[in-house]
Design a protein around this motif. Structure first.
Motif, PDB file in Angstrom:
ATOM      1  N   THR A   8       0.840  -1.207   0.000  1.00 26.64           N
ATOM      2  CA  THR A   8       0.000   0.000   0.000  1.00 26.64           C
ATOM      3  C   THR A   8       0.871   1.253   0.000  1.00 26.64           C
ATOM      4  O   THR A   8       0.642   2.192  -0.769  1.00 26.64           O
ATOM      5  N   ARG A  34      -7.063   3.224  -1.489  1.00 23.04           N
ATOM      6  CA  ARG A  34      -7.703   2.231  -0.620  1.00 23.04           C
ATOM      7  C   ARG A  34      -7.827   0.917  -1.371  1.00 23.04           C
ATOM      8  O   ARG A  34      -7.769   0.877  -2.596  1.00 23.04           O
ATOM      9  N   ARG A  35      -7.990  -0.168  -0.625  1.00 24.82           N
ATOM     10  CA  ARG A  35      -8.232  -1.461  -1.248  1.00 24.82           C
ATOM     11  C   ARG A  35      -9.593  -1.431  -1.941  1.00 24.82           C
ATOM     12  O   ARG A  35     -10.508  -0.723  -1.534  1.00 24.82           O
ATOM     13  N   SER A  36      -9.723  -2.223  -3.005  1.00 22.27           N
ATOM     14  CA  SER A  36     -10.943  -2.176  -3.800  1.00 22.27           C
ATOM     15  C   SER A  36     -11.295  -3.569  -4.303  1.00 22.27           C
ATOM     16  O   SER A  36     -10.408  -4.406  -4.529  1.00 22.27           O
ATOM     17  N   ASP A  37     -12.595  -3.817  -4.462  1.00 25.39           N
ATOM     18  CA  ASP A  37     -13.008  -5.104  -5.034  1.00 25.39           C
ATOM     19  C   ASP A  37     -13.032  -5.033  -6.569  1.00 25.39           C
ATOM     20  O   ASP A  37     -13.272  -6.032  -7.241  1.00 25.39           O
ATOM     21  N   ARG A  38     -12.768  -3.860  -7.132  1.00 27.85           N
ATOM     22  CA  ARG A  38     -12.719  -3.708  -8.596  1.00 27.85           C
ATOM     23  C   ARG A  38     -11.303  -3.951  -9.138  1.00 27.85           C
ATOM     24  O   ARG A  38     -11.119  -4.235 -10.310  1.00 27.85           O
ATOM     25  N   TYR A  41      -6.273  -1.957  -5.795  1.00 23.08           N
ATOM     26  CA  TYR A  41      -6.438  -0.668  -5.117  1.00 23.08           C
ATOM     27  C   TYR A  41      -7.225   0.282  -6.010  1.00 23.08           C
ATOM     28  O   TYR A  41      -7.248   0.125  -7.235  1.00 23.08           O
ATOM     29  N   GLN A  42      -7.833   1.276  -5.362  1.00 23.42           N
ATOM     30  CA  GLN A  42      -8.458   2.367  -6.111  1.00 23.42           C
ATOM     31  C   GLN A  42      -8.002   3.681  -5.496  1.00 23.42           C
ATOM     32  O   GLN A  42      -7.903   3.802  -4.262  1.00 23.42           O
ATOM     33  N   ASN A  44      -8.874   7.767  -5.361  1.00 21.47           N
ATOM     34  CA  ASN A  44      -9.989   8.693  -5.650  1.00 21.47           C
ATOM     35  C   ASN A  44      -9.588  10.163  -5.526  1.00 21.47           C
ATOM     36  O   ASN A  44     -10.433  11.046  -5.660  1.00 21.47           O
ATOM     37  N   PHE A  84     -11.518   7.995 -11.340  1.00 26.25           N
ATOM     38  CA  PHE A  84     -10.893   7.066 -10.397  1.00 26.25           C
ATOM     39  C   PHE A  84      -9.748   6.341 -11.100  1.00 26.25           C
ATOM     40  O   PHE A  84      -9.768   6.150 -12.317  1.00 26.25           O
ATOM     41  N   ASN A  86      -7.912   2.643 -11.070  1.00 19.53           N
ATOM     42  CA  ASN A  86      -7.891   1.256 -10.609  1.00 19.53           C
ATOM     43  C   ASN A  86      -6.498   0.693 -10.838  1.00 19.53           C
ATOM     44  O   ASN A  86      -5.978   0.739 -11.950  1.00 19.53           O
TER      45      ASN A  86
END
Length: 587
Positions: A8, A34-38, A41-42, A44, A84, A86
């Motif tokens: 991170t 931040r961590r992302s399910d897409r 990390y994402q 913003n 954003f 990804n």
């Protein structure tokens, strides 16, 4: 000092460099990663930057992506939605980072020490002399113990204080009653210890309280006895010391059952500040912080008023010259700030005492004892509720004794262990039952944010399913079983191997351990570590279901998956230890 830069942090730095190169005037901008399910990390942060720069957010995001260095840590970055980012990291970076954590010579899994550690005094686990501990004492003990472990692990110098109730009117009452009714003490203190002795004292206390409330003449004699106690009259003081010693033996037995270390030098009760009370009052009065009102020494506050709209003061000294809790608490602050040199003082105390501590802290601030260099903080906790959502009581409406509750938890857990046990002896079942039962009680408490109430449901607590310590302990024991079955094949990281989604998800989560510990310690929030560990066990279960370990396709893959198992187990073990919970090798 061993520490490992997390993925991170590495990704954050590369994005920050790209942002700075794209918008030099925003060199200190936060990518809001931040961590992302897409993706992995994402980020913003570009939306706010675009607004400030009056730029199109998607165009700005595209320019930033062109400046991002990829290859070693970051695999690829794509623009999503209104701007954003990804981000996916490389499989190699995941495995190498975990290997660095596993190789930490201090065994800390790369968790760094805090940059500027100080001295924290933590006031927790505060039982009362001559009274049995009940369910209401559970949370202060369990939460406080975990916060101590978290702070010490991050390098803070921690001084423990157990502010036991061992002074005041109740002891004059108890000593006077026993002097007048010596036959009611069934056993001599020298002949009985632990729970039986405490049961005797508790029974005597209740009898003395009934007489105190119903007989004005006894009340007068009891109050005279308090004066004798405060003056150090030998017989009265000897009786008081006997009560304290008996109670400590009992306290130690309960804390031992809770698998908590409580040391005698750390027990500094109300009596420990007795010699400071007069000076505390003099300092407050001379400085004008406290004033005399109807004979009592009081501190008034503009924002604290009673139902009648009149100010409700903090009474430091009563009109009859006696001292209340405020005088003791303020004297304790003086001792902790000037004697123990504390930078922080944490009080793990029931939320229902919040107004008292708000007034005590403000008084100490006005007196100059608390200032910008020293902070006091009440880690307020909610109530333990029964399954019906009401405060936890026995069927008869009595407060539940803590030892009864712990014994039942151990009994329930032992039944679960016995059901699962294949090659455990009765002695091992009893040992595991205690570790699982006490762990279940602690985890139910610590997995709830301290300021919230929670329902005490033993059936749920000892379940193998759901957010329970048993689920985490079972995941750890399962890994140990796999490592034993591996025989001579040792865990070994292979950064050159591609990872499955289940392996990636597990690896990325393990990598967040250090940040989670720092956050939980910094916010005095064990529930954040508990949530992390539950997710870790869940991700491991998913990995276990989808990725054969000992029957993986190649020898290198077997070693790499054993490595993932091993580093997960070590993270579970260390995380659970910081919650004060054991991780048995077998269940």
């Amino acid at each position: 000092m061993a520490s490992v830069t997390s993925l991170t942090a590495s990704v954050h730095q590369r994005l920050a460099n790209a942002l700075s190169a794209t918008l030099p005037e925003s060199a200190d901008a936060d990518p809001l990663l931040r961590r992302s399910d897409r993706a992995d990390y994402q980020a913003n942060g570009i939306l706010a930057l675009a607004k400030k720069a009056k730029a199109n957010p998607r165009e700005l995001a595209t320019q930033v992506v062109e400046k991002v260095v990829t290859g070693d840590v970051i695999k690829d970055v794509e623009v999503s939605g209104p701007g954003f980012l990804n981000i996916r990291v490389t499989d190699k970076a995941i495995t190498e980072n975990l290997a660095a954590r596993a190789a930490d010579p201090e065994g800390r899994l790369g968790v760094p020490y805090a940059e500027n550690p100080g001295t924290t005094v933590i006031d927790y686990a505060q039982p009362n002399v001559a009274k049995e501990m009940h369910v209401g004492h559970l949370r202060s003990a369990v939460i406080g113990d975990s916060v101590v472990k978290l702070l010490e692990f991050t390098g803070e110098s921690v001084i423990r204080r157990h502010h036991i109730g061992d002074w005041g009117t109740q002891f004059g009452m108890l000593i006077q009653y026993l002097d007048e009714h010596p036959h009611e003490l069934d056993h001599k203190a020298a002949e009985v210890t632990g729970e039986e002795a405490m049961s005797n004292l508790d029974r005597l206390y209740k009898a003395a309280r009934r007489l105190f409330d119903s007989d004005p003449e006894f009340k007068t004699r009891a109050r005279r006895r308090v004066v004798d106690l405060q003056a150090g009259e030998p017989h009265t003081l000897a009786m008081w010391q006997k009560f304290v010693d008996e109670s400590k033996i009992y306290f130690f037995s309960v804390f031992d059952k809770l698998d908590m270390e409580v040391r005698d030098p750390d027990i500094v009760g109300e009596s420990g500040y007795n010699d400071m009370l007069e000076e505390t009052c003099r300092l407050l009065e001379e400085s004008g912080v406290a004033v005399r009102s109807e004979g009592a020494l009081c501190v008034f506050f503009d924002d604290v008023k009673g139902p009648d709209g009149k100010p409700v003061p903090l009474i430091v000294q009563k009109s009859d010259g006696g001292y209340g809790y405020a005088a003791t608490d303020l004297s304790a602050i003086r001792d902790r700030v000037f004697g123990l040199k504390a930078n922080s003082i944490i009080y793990v105390v029931d939320a229902r005492q919040s107004l008292h501590f708000k007034m005590v802290f403000e008084t100490a601030r006005r007196a100059g004892w608390l200032n910008g260099d020293v902070k006091a903080y009440q880690l307020a906790f909610g109530t333990v509720l029964g399954k019906d959502g009401k405060p936890f009581k026995t069927r008869e409406g009595e407060t539940v004794r803590l030892v009864d509750l712990l014994d039942e938890a151990i009994e329930r857990a032992s039944a679960v262990v016995r059901e699962k046990a294949q090659d455990l002896s009765e002695e091992e079942i009893a040992e595991r039952g205690a570790q699982v039962g006490i762990g279940a009680v602690k985890y139910a408490d610590l997995s709830t944010s301290a300021n919230r109430d929670y329902k005490f449901d033993l059936d749920q607590m000892v379940s193998l399913n759901g957010d329970t310590s048993v689920y985490l302990q079972y995941a750890y024991a399962r890994i140990q079983s796999i490592l034993r079955k591996a025989g001579d094949v040792r865990p070994s990281a292979h950064p050159e191997l591609a990872l499955t989604d289940a392996e990636r998800g597990l690896g990325l989560h393990v990598d967040q351990f250090a940040e989670t510990v720092a956050e939980a310690a910094g916010e005095y929030a064990p529930h954040k570590l508990a949530a992390y560990l539950y997710q870790l066990a869940s991700l491991y279960t998913s990995f276990y279901d989808k990725c054969p370990v000992l029957k993986a396709g190649t020898p290198e893959q077997v070693e790499n998956r054993l490595f993932l198992c091993d580093v997960t187990a070590r993270t579970l073990h260390q995380g659970m230890a910081l919650l004060g919970i054991r991780t048995p090798e077998r269940l």
